[in-house]
Design a protein around this motif. Structure first.
Motif, PDB file in Angstrom:
ATOM      1  N   UNK A  12       5.612   1.261  10.463  1.00 46.72           N
ATOM      2  CA  UNK A  12       4.923   0.575  11.557  1.00 46.72           C
ATOM      3  C   UNK A  12       3.430   0.469  11.300  1.00 46.72           C
ATOM      4  N   UNK A  13       2.820   1.559  10.841  1.00 46.92           N
ATOM      5  CA  UNK A  13       1.385   1.545  10.516  1.00 46.92           C
ATOM      6  C   UNK A  13       1.090   0.541   9.405  1.00 46.92           C
ATOM      7  N   UNK A  14       1.959   0.502   8.405  1.00 41.09           N
ATOM      8  CA  UNK A  14       1.745  -0.402   7.282  1.00 41.09           C
ATOM      9  C   UNK A  14       1.865  -1.864   7.696  1.00 41.09           C
ATOM     10  N   UNK A  15       2.837  -2.161   8.527  1.00 42.97           N
ATOM     11  CA  UNK A  15       2.982  -3.537   9.002  1.00 42.97           C
ATOM     12  C   UNK A  15       1.773  -3.947   9.847  1.00 42.97           C
ATOM     13  N   UNK A  69      11.894   4.024   1.138  1.00 44.19           N
ATOM     14  CA  UNK A  69      11.618   2.660   1.582  1.00 44.19           C
ATOM     15  C   UNK A  69      10.192   2.552   2.113  1.00 44.19           C
ATOM     16  N   UNK A  70       9.773   3.539   2.889  1.00 48.13           N
ATOM     17  CA  UNK A  70       8.410   3.529   3.433  1.00 48.13           C
ATOM     18  C   UNK A  70       7.379   3.670   2.313  1.00 48.13           C
ATOM     19  N   UNK A  71       7.693   4.451   1.292  1.00 46.33           N
ATOM     20  CA  UNK A  71       6.763   4.592   0.165  1.00 46.33           C
ATOM     21  C   UNK A  71       6.611   3.268  -0.581  1.00 46.33           C
ATOM     22  N   UNK A  72       7.702   2.524  -0.721  1.00 44.23           N
ATOM     23  CA  UNK A  72       7.636   1.206  -1.353  1.00 44.23           C
ATOM     24  C   UNK A  72       6.787   0.268  -0.497  1.00 44.23           C
ATOM     25  N   UNK A  73       6.980   0.325   0.828  1.00 46.82           N
ATOM     26  CA  UNK A  73       6.156  -0.466   1.745  1.00 46.82           C
ATOM     27  C   UNK A  73       4.688  -0.147   1.511  1.00 46.82           C
ATOM     28  N   UNK A  74       4.359   1.132   1.413  1.00 45.62           N
ATOM     29  CA  UNK A  74       2.974   1.551   1.229  1.00 45.62           C
ATOM     30  C   UNK A  74       2.388   0.919  -0.025  1.00 45.62           C
ATOM     31  N   UNK A  75       3.089   1.014  -1.132  1.00 43.83           N
ATOM     32  CA  UNK A  75       2.581   0.456  -2.384  1.00 43.83           C
ATOM     33  C   UNK A  75       2.428  -1.062  -2.301  1.00 43.83           C
ATOM     34  N   UNK A  76       3.461  -1.728  -1.828  1.00 45.12           N
ATOM     35  CA  UNK A  76       3.457  -3.187  -1.770  1.00 45.12           C
ATOM     36  C   UNK A  76       2.404  -3.713  -0.797  1.00 45.12           C
ATOM     37  N   UNK A  77       2.362  -3.139   0.395  1.00 45.70           N
ATOM     38  CA  UNK A  77       1.436  -3.657   1.404  1.00 45.70           C
ATOM     39  C   UNK A  77      -0.004  -3.286   1.109  1.00 45.70           C
ATOM     40  N   UNK A  78      -0.226  -2.189   0.404  1.00 46.88           N
ATOM     41  CA  UNK A  78      -1.590  -1.867  -0.034  1.00 46.88           C
ATOM     42  C   UNK A  78      -2.104  -2.964  -0.957  1.00 46.88           C
ATOM     43  N   UNK A  79      -1.244  -3.427  -1.857  1.00 45.05           N
ATOM     44  CA  UNK A  79      -1.617  -4.520  -2.750  1.00 45.05           C
ATOM     45  C   UNK A  79      -1.835  -5.819  -1.978  1.00 45.05           C
TER      46      UNK A  79
END
Length: 103
Positions: A20-23, A78-88
């Motif tokens: 949620x934070x990442x989105x 899944x959340x860790x992948x979100x973190x990497x992808x959305x950081x980029x």
């Protein structure tokens, strides 16, 4: 097994909070005048949420395998992948904002 189930639900909860934070961070990065300080805080908070699995694994309680634990671990990964992808993606949005301001 109740202790393990409680930990699994905690991991799932923290994973959902991180996603949620990442989105929110990536959405905010697309604003006309994004607050990158707030966005970086959201990324840090998401990383903190994901630290729960690391703490759990170090406790030695991760040896027991059950479907709930597997689901919890899947949610965390899944959340860790979100973190990497959305950081980029946020970095890309930041660069696009600079280009837009130059036009």
């Amino acid at each position: 097994m109740e202790g393990l189930e409680e930990i699994c639900f905690e991991i799932i909860s923290h994973s959902g909070q991180a996603k949620g934070l990442l989105m929110e961070a990536v959405t905010d990065s697309r604003a006309e005048h994004p607050d990158y300080s707030a966005i970086e805080t959201m990324l840090k908070d998401a990383r903190d949420e994901l630290k729960v699995l690391s703490d759990f694994a170090q406790s030695g309680q991760g040896d027991a395998v059950n479907p709930l634990y597997i689901h919890a671990e899947d949610q965390m990964m899944s959340a860790e992948i979100f973190l990497d992808l959305l950081s980029e993606l946020i970095t890309t949005n930041k660069e696009l904002q600079k280009i837009k301001q130059q036009l």
